[in-house]
Write a protein that holds these residues in place. Sequence first.
Motif, short mmCIF file in Angstrom:
data_model
loop_
_atom_site.label_atom_id
_atom_site.label_comp_id
_atom_site.label_asym_id
_atom_site.label_seq_id
_atom_site.Cartn_x
_atom_site.Cartn_y
_atom_site.Cartn_z
N LEU A 3 0.82 -1.21 0.00
CA LEU A 3 0.00 0.00 0.00
C LEU A 3 0.85 1.27 0.00
N GLY A 4 2.06 1.19 0.53
CA GLY A 4 2.91 2.37 0.65
C GLY A 4 3.54 2.80 -0.66
N ARG A 5 3.40 2.02 -1.72
CA ARG A 5 4.03 2.35 -2.99
C ARG A 5 2.97 2.64 -4.05
N GLY A 6 3.30 3.49 -4.97
CA GLY A 6 2.40 3.78 -6.07
C GLY A 6 1.39 4.85 -5.73
N PRO A 7 0.51 5.17 -6.70
CA PRO A 7 -0.47 6.25 -6.51
C PRO A 7 -1.48 5.95 -5.39
N LEU A 8 -1.90 4.69 -5.24
CA LEU A 8 -2.85 4.36 -4.18
C LEU A 8 -2.24 4.60 -2.80
N GLY A 9 -0.97 4.22 -2.65
CA GLY A 9 -0.28 4.44 -1.38
C GLY A 9 -0.11 5.92 -1.08
N LEU A 10 0.13 6.71 -2.13
CA LEU A 10 0.28 8.15 -1.96
C LEU A 10 -1.00 8.77 -1.39
N ILE A 11 -2.16 8.30 -1.84
CA ILE A 11 -3.43 8.85 -1.40
C ILE A 11 -3.92 8.19 -0.10
N ALA A 12 -3.88 6.86 -0.03
CA ALA A 12 -4.52 6.15 1.08
C ALA A 12 -3.62 5.96 2.30
N GLY A 13 -2.33 5.99 2.16
CA GLY A 13 -1.45 5.72 3.29
C GLY A 13 -0.97 6.97 3.99
N GLY A 14 -0.52 6.81 5.23
CA GLY A 14 0.14 7.90 5.95
C GLY A 14 -0.76 8.92 6.61
N SER A 101 -9.92 15.16 14.04
CA SER A 101 -9.18 15.73 12.92
C SER A 101 -8.36 14.63 12.25
N THR A 102 -8.13 14.82 10.99
CA THR A 102 -7.27 13.92 10.24
C THR A 102 -6.43 14.77 9.30
N PHE A 103 -5.18 14.34 9.10
CA PHE A 103 -4.31 15.10 8.22
C PHE A 103 -3.26 14.19 7.59
N LYS A 104 -2.71 14.68 6.51
CA LYS A 104 -1.69 13.93 5.79
C LYS A 104 -0.75 14.90 5.12
N ASN A 105 0.53 14.55 5.15
CA ASN A 105 1.55 15.30 4.43
C ASN A 105 1.85 14.60 3.11
N PHE A 106 1.77 15.36 2.03
CA PHE A 106 2.10 14.84 0.70
C PHE A 106 3.46 15.41 0.30
N ARG A 153 -22.19 21.17 14.63
CA ARG A 153 -20.98 20.63 13.98
C ARG A 153 -20.36 21.72 13.13
N ILE A 154 -19.06 21.84 13.24
CA ILE A 154 -18.30 22.78 12.42
C ILE A 154 -17.20 21.98 11.72
N VAL A 155 -17.10 22.14 10.40
CA VAL A 155 -16.10 21.45 9.60
C VAL A 155 -15.13 22.49 9.06
N GLN A 156 -13.87 22.20 9.21
CA GLN A 156 -12.83 23.12 8.75
C GLN A 156 -11.83 22.32 7.92
N LEU A 157 -11.57 22.78 6.71
CA LEU A 157 -10.59 22.14 5.82
C LEU A 157 -9.44 23.10 5.58
N GLY A 158 -8.25 22.55 5.47
CA GLY A 158 -7.11 23.42 5.25
C GLY A 158 -6.01 22.77 4.43
N LEU A 159 -5.27 23.59 3.73
CA LEU A 159 -4.07 23.17 3.00
C LEU A 159 -2.92 24.06 3.45
N ARG A 160 -1.77 23.43 3.67
CA ARG A 160 -0.59 24.20 4.08
C ARG A 160 0.60 23.70 3.27
N TYR A 161 1.31 24.62 2.71
CA TYR A 161 2.50 24.27 1.94
C TYR A 161 3.71 24.64 2.79
#
Length: 163
Positions: A3-14, A101-106, A153-161
């Motif tokens: 799962l950690g390799r390839g495009p699926l791993g990039l999206i679904a893992g970590g 909360s859930t987050f992921k670094n790409f 319920r309050i939903v907050q989405l964010g992107l950080r570079y």
Amino acid sequence: SDLGRGPLGLIAGGWQTNGIMALQSGAPLNITNGVDISRSGIGQDRVDIIGDPSLPSDRPRGERILRWFNTQAYAEPAPGTFGTLGRNTGRGPGLATFDFSTFKNFPMPWSEAHKLEFRAEFFNLFNRANLNNPNTARINALFGRITTAGEPRIVQLGLRYAF
């Protein structure tokens, strides 16, 4: 396949998650008369207790909102007195919330030091109606009634570079 390799791993893992659950008993209620009957100049005189302030706890939510306690159990004290009811003798509604909360670094392909973080935060995730304290001034037309509630319920989405 790993799962950690390839495009699926990039999206679904970590992914990382956090959760905070808050459970609180009701805040104290200080039933006041609403007028300075003691003539002390403070205006926080309590009432006389003349009956049982309790109502059945298994009533429907709508009934509890309209009358949190038995309003007929309280009376105006005699002029020049402070009332027979003690301070903070009642309890308001409790509170239960779950924040998540859930987050992921790409990683960015052009540099290991560059990352894009996606974050999703949910406050009061299950959208529980957390009622605030009722009106506690005996002379008020809304005496015993709950007129406000906590945040929905309050939903907050964010992107950080990061670089």
